[in-house]
Design an enzyme around this catalytic site. Structure first.
Site, short mmCIF file in Angstrom:
data_model
loop_
_atom_site.label_atom_id
_atom_site.label_comp_id
_atom_site.label_asym_id
_atom_site.label_seq_id
_atom_site.Cartn_x
_atom_site.Cartn_y
_atom_site.Cartn_z
N TYR A 120 18.82 3.75 8.38
CA TYR A 120 17.63 3.53 9.39
C TYR A 120 18.09 2.39 10.10
CZ TYR A 120 13.29 3.39 11.79
OH TYR A 120 12.11 3.57 12.78
N ARG A 266 5.90 2.61 3.55
CA ARG A 266 4.83 1.78 3.34
C ARG A 266 3.84 2.65 2.42
NH1 ARG A 266 4.14 0.51 9.56
NH2 ARG A 266 5.76 -0.95 9.85
N GLN A 311 -2.67 -17.31 -22.17
CA GLN A 311 -1.62 -16.52 -21.91
C GLN A 311 -2.20 -14.86 -21.63
OE1 GLN A 311 1.51 -17.18 -22.20
NE2 GLN A 311 2.80 -15.57 -22.95
N GLN A 375 4.12 -14.93 -12.80
CA GLN A 375 3.45 -15.40 -13.91
C GLN A 375 4.03 -14.68 -15.19
OE1 GLN A 375 0.99 -17.61 -14.40
NE2 GLN A 375 1.08 -18.10 -12.14
N GLU A 405 9.64 -3.51 6.00
CA GLU A 405 8.49 -2.60 6.39
C GLU A 405 7.42 -3.39 7.18
OE1 GLU A 405 9.27 -0.09 7.11
OE2 GLU A 405 10.80 0.59 5.77
N GLU A 407 6.65 -7.43 8.22
CA GLU A 407 6.10 -8.77 7.39
C GLU A 407 4.58 -8.85 7.44
OE1 GLU A 407 5.71 -12.44 6.07
OE2 GLU A 407 4.50 -11.93 7.89
#
Ligand SMILES: CCCCCCCC/C=C\CCC/C=C/C(=O)SCCNC(=O)CCNC(=O)[C@H](O)C(C)(C)COP(=O)(O)OP(=O)(O)OC[C@H]1O[C@@H](n2cnc3c(N)ncnc32)[C@H](O)[C@@H]1OP(=O)(O)O
Ligand SMILES: Cc1cc2nc3c(=O)[nH]c(=O)nc-3n(C[C@H](O)[C@H](O)[C@H](O)COP(=O)(O)OP(=O)(O)OC[C@H]3O[C@@H](n4cnc5c(N)ncnc54)[C@H](O)[C@@H]3O)c2cc1C
Length: 642
Positions: A120, A266, A311, A375, A405, A407
């Protein structure tokens, strides 16, 4: 739990069966760890496996089932992409949604049989977001009934399309359609790029790879230029738009209907993001229950690092998000499939709602997924930084979603347009016209949150609090926008001046949707033990998310300082409650070792021995003395010694 995650018992069982079959097929395994391969080797390895899959896919999965295809893809080809990634993700969906029945009969079976490989091609070197200013043209030549594709200057080169550079021989190309000197805007065309026998670029086509990227390096994202390249009129995708032989233009039922391939990704990418987040967390959480470092009580032995509250705070809220994204993603896919069916039969009335929802979700989910994966990497200390953890690759791939797709900021602003229109309805007393996703904007809320005041209220008071902050921010941003216009500011200038506030409203609205989707799912569960485990996770989710956006609820006194303390305490309470289930909550996703590709996240927990094995297999360790040493470092040291 796997049935909840994957949608049904049957799906969870099928995933297991597929993984088991793949485990028995060494020809489908990576021939060596991907991080030790060059880009060319990875592409070669991926193409090798892809061709085996094309032959044997039917023995492993039902190839017509997108979920099974996706799982097969993740296990065998992995996250880093493959030479046909865009073929399935966008080329076939674009043809399915935008080509006429006759065109589909001509191209789709060939694409499905993999006789041709497509992509595409929309984004250009100079423009990606602003589609109205793409520069590639498709000018209709009435005499020959052909469109002439042209790249007028360097900024008009197609740039970024996946697999365009080297693998694809066809593409759906988006170009400005010009008929009798009138520009009808961007339209999709089916374009052959390479000779089907030799794979050489056809005359008039300039094509290649754009070079290495942060991740996704198995994908040959490409550039493409046209020099007055001719295609038949009938290569304009004509399901919704038509151009007759005499150049008569028949407009589509909705101006943006040709954007459907983007909406497709999306909608589907949300669960893909959830999977990547859960994968990184699975690696980090398993490792955290193997890694022992330091003592909590000095009289006791060293603890697993997962016992530290910091943690848990780093990892568990993201576990809740991974589940929340998976559930919200599943709902969105259902809605997308419904809207697509309606669109095919001419009903375009739901497109705006779907566009708004997917724009917001795509942005919030990719951003928070990136945060959670990073993380997870840090939670693995030094070993997280090694490619042996594979988390950095997962991160690189996942955050690509913040950009492709649409920003993220731009897509949040698309949702904001919808929210501002909805706010205008509320302000003009027409709340009854609000769609179901924004109906709460028209509902009067209580003066303060009742979160800690009504025992056993389920999650109702939380949802109401999220609704309150989202509504307040939407109305506030809309007021700011309308106010500037009343003062005489031009609409576009006023919009830009409010855009940070508008995007805040979009994020809050989207986070509300995610919370509601999680609540809906938990309410549907019949199995008591599963419901209990997910209810704990939902408690953590609503409290953590609310704490994260608390300033919005504090500023008008909807939440009090003491309620904030209550919410904080709830977070700590549920971190502790989730601890015994943490590894299982991620193991329930049932990622195989083949799929995870992580030394650190191995199911058997045998981390140290395997890290050493991995290090020894580094190509640098093939010899004790590298030529960089003999050629440069050794002479340097010798010279210094003289
Ligand atoms: C089985 C599948 C598994 C999937 C797994 C996923 C993994 C995938 C992994 C990797 C693949 C990566 C592939 C990447 C591909 C790409 O990136 S392709 C290129 C994508 N490009 C973009 O997204 C560009 C972003 N820009 C836009 O979308 C548009 O330019 C725009 C920002 C929306 C603006 O468009 P335009 O200028 O035309 O708009 P305006 O004239 O300003 O009008 C705005 C109004 O139009 C409405 N609108 C816009 N889009 C739509 C839509 N799609 N549907 C409905 N309505 C739409 C918008 O709401 C405005 O309406 P209003 O005026 O009433 O407010
Ligand atoms: C991994 C990957 C795969 C891709 N695959 C494909 C593909 O297969 N096919 C394809 O056609 N394309 C593909 N793309 C391209 C991608 O769709 C675009 O890069 C994306 O849409 C962003 O557009 P841009 O690069 O023009 O960013 P820009 O628009 O230049 O963004 C730069 C900055 O400007 C801001 N900005 C731009 N416009 C506005 C505005 N109106 N309001 C506020 N802020 C604004 C953005 O928020 C951002 O901060 C891919 C990209 C990546 C990274």
């Amino acid at each position: 739990m796997a049935a909840q995650i994957w949608g049904s018992e049957k799906r969870a069982r099928r995933r297991r069966e597929i993984s088991a079959k793949i485990a028995q097929m060494p020809e489908l395994h990576d021939s060596k760890p991907l991080p030790f391969m060059t880009r060319e080797e990875k592409i070669m390895e991926s193409a090798r496996k892809l061709t085996i899959l094309t032959e044997k896919m039917g023995q492993i999965i039902d190839p017509t089932d997108p979920a099974e295809l996706y799982h097969l893809n993740n296990e065998v080809l992995g996250l880093e992409g493959n030479p046909m990634a865009l073929h399935g993700v966008m080329f076939i969906p674009a043809l399915s949604a935008q080509a006429s029945d006759e065109q589909q009969a001509k191209w789709l079976p060939r694409a499905l049989r993999r006789e041709i490989i497509g992509t595409y091609a929309q984004t250009e070197l100079g423009h990606g977001t602003n589609l109205q200013n793409l520069e590639t043209t498709a000018t209709y030549d009435l005499a020959t009934q052909e469109f002439v594709l042209h790249t007028p200057q360097i900024t008009a080169l197609k740039w970024w399309p996946g697999n365009l550079g080297k693998s694809s021989n066809y593409a759906v190309v988006v170009a400005h359609m010009i008929i009798k000197a009138k520009n009808y805007g961007p339209h999709p065309f089916m374009v052959q790029l390479r000779d089907e026998k030799t794979h050489e670029p056809l005359p008039g086509i300039t094509i290649g790879d754009i070079g290495p990227k942060m991740a996704y390096n198995i994908v040959d994202n490409g550039f493409l230029g046209f020099n007055k390249y001719r295609i038949p009129r009938t290569n304009l995708l004509m399901r919704h738009t038509k151009v007759e032989a005499d150049g008569t233009y028949i407009k589509p039922p909705h101006a943006k209907i040709n954007y459907s391939a983007m909406v497709h990704v999306r909608a589907y990418m949300l669960t893909g993001q959830a999977i990547m987040l859960a994968s990184a967390l699975n690696i980090a959480t398993r490792y955290s229950s193997v890694r022992r470092q330091g003592q909590i009580d000095k009289s006791q032995p060293e603890v697993k690092v997962l016992e530290y509250q910091t943690q848990q705070h780093r990892l568990f809220p993201s576990i809740a998000r991974a589940y929340a994204f998976q559930f919200a993603g599943a709902e969105t896919v259902k809605l997308y499939e419904h809207v697509l069916k309606e669109m095919k039969s001419g009903n375009v009335s739901l497109m705006a709602d779907l566009h708004a929802l997917t724009s917001g979700l795509k942005s919030v989910v990719t951003y928070q997924t990136g945060e959670g994966i990073e993380q997870a990497r840090m939670a693995c200390g030094g070993h997280g930084y090694s490619m042996a953890s594979y988390i950095s690759e997962i991160y690189g791939v996942a955050i690509g979603g913040c950009t492709y797709e649409g920003e993220n900021m731009v897509m949040l602003l698309q949702l904001a347009r919808y929210l501002v229109k909805s706010a205008a309805l509320v302000k003009s007393g027409q709340s009854s016209k609000l769609g179901p996703l924004v109906a709460y904007l028209g509902v009067k809320s209580e003066p303060t949150s009742l979160i800690d005041r009504i025992p056993n209220s389920g999650f109702t008071e939380y949802v109401k609090t999220f609704q309150h902050v989202s509504k307040r921010q939407t109305l506030k941003a809309a007021d700011m926008f309308f106010g500037l216009m009343e003062k005489g500011e031009k609409r576009e200038i006023a919009w830009n001046k409010c855009s940070v506030e508008l995007n805040r409203a979009s994020r809050l609205h989207t986070r509300l949707f995610i919370v509601e989707a999680f609540v809906r799912r938990v309410n549907e569960i019949a199995d008591i033990r599963i419901k209990e485990a997910l209810t704990d996770l939902l408690h953590l989710h609503v409290n953590y998310e609310l704490l994260d956006i608390a300033s919005y609820a504090l500023e008008d006194g909807f939440l009090s300082a003491s309620q904030l303390d209550y919410i904080r305490d709830q977070v700590y309470l549920y971190l502790g409650k989730i601890r015994p289930n943490a590894v299982s909550l991620l193991d329930s996703w049932e990622f195989s070792d083949i799929e995870l590709r992580s030394v650190l996240g191995r199911r058997d927990g045998n981390v140290y021995e395997n890290l050493f094995k991995w290090a020894k297999s580094s190509p640098l360790n093939k010899t004790d003395v590298l030529s960089s040493v003999t050629q440069y470092l050794k002479p340097m040291m010798e010279k210094a010694r003289l």
